[in-house]
Motif scaffolding. Sequence first.
Motif, PDB file in Angstrom:
ATOM      1  N   ARG A 121      49.343  54.935  33.797  1.00 34.51           N
ATOM      2  CA  ARG A 121      50.443  54.818  34.397  1.00 34.51           C
ATOM      3  C   ARG A 121      49.779  55.093  35.885  1.00 34.51           C
ATOM      4  N   ALA A 122      49.707  55.688  36.514  1.00 40.81           N
ATOM      5  CA  ALA A 122      48.738  55.622  37.968  1.00 40.81           C
ATOM      6  C   ALA A 122      48.233  54.036  38.558  1.00 40.81           C
ATOM      7  N   VAL A 123      46.852  53.877  37.332  1.00 45.20           N
ATOM      8  CA  VAL A 123      46.311  52.246  37.470  1.00 45.20           C
ATOM      9  C   VAL A 123      47.051  50.846  37.161  1.00 45.20           C
ATOM     10  N   LEU A 124      48.290  51.705  36.510  1.00 48.36           N
ATOM     11  CA  LEU A 124      50.107  50.303  35.818  1.00 48.36           C
ATOM     12  C   LEU A 124      49.901  49.973  37.574  1.00 48.36           C
ATOM     13  N   GLU A 125      50.569  51.494  37.889  1.00 49.16           N
ATOM     14  CA  GLU A 125      51.220  51.187  38.765  1.00 49.16           C
ATOM     15  C   GLU A 125      50.280  51.102  40.075  1.00 49.16           C
ATOM     16  N   HIS A 126      49.228  50.659  40.310  1.00 47.26           N
ATOM     17  CA  HIS A 126      48.869  50.326  41.720  1.00 47.26           C
ATOM     18  C   HIS A 126      48.128  48.910  41.158  1.00 47.26           C
ATOM     19  N   GLU A 127      47.981  48.386  40.087  1.00 44.96           N
ATOM     20  CA  GLU A 127      48.690  46.578  39.606  1.00 44.96           C
ATOM     21  C   GLU A 127      49.236  46.089  40.042  1.00 44.96           C
ATOM     22  N   ARG A 128      50.914  46.960  39.618  1.00 48.86           N
ATOM     23  CA  ARG A 128      52.069  46.132  39.889  1.00 48.86           C
ATOM     24  C   ARG A 128      51.974  46.637  41.648  1.00 48.86           C
ATOM     25  N   ALA A 129      51.476  47.476  42.098  1.00 50.85           N
ATOM     26  CA  ALA A 129      51.613  47.385  43.989  1.00 50.85           C
ATOM     27  C   ALA A 129      50.903  45.524  44.345  1.00 50.85           C
ATOM     28  N   HIS A 130      50.292  45.512  43.738  1.00 45.51           N
ATOM     29  CA  HIS A 130      48.712  44.182  43.679  1.00 45.51           C
ATOM     30  C   HIS A 130      50.428  42.893  44.309  1.00 45.51           C
ATOM     31  N   ILE A 131      50.779  42.717  43.028  1.00 41.85           N
ATOM     32  CA  ILE A 131      51.498  41.955  42.290  1.00 41.85           C
ATOM     33  C   ILE A 131      52.834  41.827  43.893  1.00 41.85           C
ATOM     34  N   LYS A 132      53.487  43.272  43.357  1.00 45.27           N
ATOM     35  CA  LYS A 132      54.087  43.361  44.500  1.00 45.27           C
ATOM     36  C   LYS A 132      54.467  42.403  46.045  1.00 45.27           C
ATOM     37  N   GLY A 133      53.025  43.096  46.317  1.00 44.71           N
ATOM     38  CA  GLY A 133      52.582  43.111  47.927  1.00 44.71           C
ATOM     39  C   GLY A 133      51.891  41.651  48.463  1.00 44.71           C
ATOM     40  N   ARG A 134      51.532  40.753  46.739  1.00 39.72           N
ATOM     41  CA  ARG A 134      51.698  39.679  46.882  1.00 39.72           C
ATOM     42  C   ARG A 134      49.902  39.971  48.102  1.00 39.72           C
ATOM     43  N   HIS A 135      49.275  40.425  47.161  1.00 40.83           N
ATOM     44  CA  HIS A 135      48.037  41.035  47.683  1.00 40.83           C
ATOM     45  C   HIS A 135      46.821  39.312  48.011  1.00 40.83           C
ATOM     46  N   HIS A 136      47.376  38.825  47.083  1.00 44.88           N
ATOM     47  CA  HIS A 136      46.284  38.287  47.062  1.00 44.88           C
ATOM     48  C   HIS A 136      46.909  36.713  48.362  1.00 44.88           C
ATOM     49  N   VAL A 137      47.363  36.846  48.886  1.00 46.68           N
ATOM     50  CA  VAL A 137      47.814  35.713  49.615  1.00 46.68           C
ATOM     51  C   VAL A 137      46.668  35.974  50.843  1.00 46.68           C
ATOM     52  N   PRO A 138      46.629  37.632  51.468  1.00 49.17           N
ATOM     53  CA  PRO A 138      45.613  37.434  52.267  1.00 49.17           C
ATOM     54  C   PRO A 138      44.336  37.247  52.051  1.00 49.17           C
ATOM     55  N   ARG A 139      44.018  37.931  51.099  1.00 47.34           N
ATOM     56  CA  ARG A 139      42.657  37.613  50.497  1.00 47.34           C
ATOM     57  C   ARG A 139      42.401  36.024  50.345  1.00 47.34           C
ATOM     58  N   LEU A 140      43.401  35.236  49.926  1.00 46.97           N
ATOM     59  CA  LEU A 140      42.893  34.247  49.719  1.00 46.97           C
ATOM     60  C   LEU A 140      43.005  33.640  51.715  1.00 46.97           C
ATOM     61  N   LEU A 141      43.138  34.015  52.687  1.00 47.53           N
ATOM     62  CA  LEU A 141      43.051  33.820  53.606  1.00 47.53           C
ATOM     63  C   LEU A 141      41.598  34.176  54.580  1.00 47.53           C
ATOM     64  N   VAL A 142      41.441  35.006  53.509  1.00 46.35           N
ATOM     65  CA  VAL A 142      40.435  35.799  54.181  1.00 46.35           C
ATOM     66  C   VAL A 142      38.789  35.102  53.406  1.00 46.35           C
ATOM     67  N   ASP A 143      38.998  35.130  52.343  1.00 45.30           N
ATOM     68  CA  ASP A 143      38.434  34.260  51.605  1.00 45.30           C
ATOM     69  C   ASP A 143      37.943  32.627  52.273  1.00 45.30           C
ATOM     70  N   ALA A 144      39.265  31.773  52.726  1.00 46.01           N
ATOM     71  CA  ALA A 144      38.754  30.411  53.526  1.00 46.01           C
ATOM     72  C   ALA A 144      38.163  30.456  54.377  1.00 46.01           C
ATOM     73  N   PHE A 145      38.513  31.854  55.186  1.00 42.81           N
ATOM     74  CA  PHE A 145      37.847  32.127  56.356  1.00 42.81           C
ATOM     75  C   PHE A 145      36.104  32.496  56.419  1.00 42.81           C
TER      76      PHE A 145
END
Length: 302
Positions: free
Chosen positions: A176-200
């Motif tokens: 349950r803890a790791v599932l909540e961790h992953e849902r936090a990534h999705i809710k926080g849209r963490h893939h967006v800043p990850r894309l920004l730093v990857d492009a930079f």
Amino acid sequence: MITAVALAGYAVLLGAAIPPRLARARWAHRAPAVAVLAWQGLMATFVVATALAVYHLVLTEQHVHDGLVGLLTVCGLADDAPMSDGPPSLGDVLVLAAPVTVVLLPLGWLARCAWLAGRARGRQLDMLALVGEPAPQYGATIVDHGIPAVYCLPGRHSRVVVTRGALDVLSEAQLRAVLEHERAHIKGRHHVPRLLVDAFARAFRGLPLARHAKEQTLLLLEMIADDRTLRHHSRDALATAMCEVAAGRAPQGALGAGGSGALIRLRRVLTPQPRPHRAIWLGVLAATVAAPLLPLLVACGP
């Protein structure tokens, strides 16, 4: 020429001198969301300062506001601006093309990285449709794979994925803890800043700011997800779950519970530290907002 030198020095300071110090800042791991914003601000400021420095190097006798007005006039966006008698010369185009290229380079890489990540996530979703087993009780998809791993596919069609190996080794509380961790990534849209730093990082290869920003942002995003998980789950459950899935690797375009800097995160979860004083993160926020404006003030000065 003085303005060009000042802007170039400011860009060097941002690109080489400040990043190692920010990477070692003690407050960053205690306020990861603010630290992510600080890295984003550094990258934006570096692009603005570099573009303006290049502009002043190729045209030292004209202020930046004149060039911007000229560009807007050519584009038909500034009707009241004085027009020249003839069309822009090749020199005028090159003067504006040089700084515009500095801005378009990371934007172009951002578009490419977003396309590649979207394509990778699409392939993963197609695979899950074939081999994945829905688990509504967990809000996840189970994959028959022996290595313990938990990861998420962010975006419009987000999905949390758990391998059979993770189900075998994780207790109910740990899962349950790791599932909540992953849902936090999705809710926080963490893939967006990850894309920004990857492009930079791709646009400015070899630049200390690019290397540190990518490394630290990935780590800080995991810390943000850790903190959100700890709102509802115990430290022991999250820490032990992190150990169990640390060996698992998330596919391209996904965010994994093991994540980057697992040892640093594990120590942070088990030995929590107080958040920095409000004045610290307010100062960081103010500096992040003001930093991109400083090169504009310098460039537009008399």
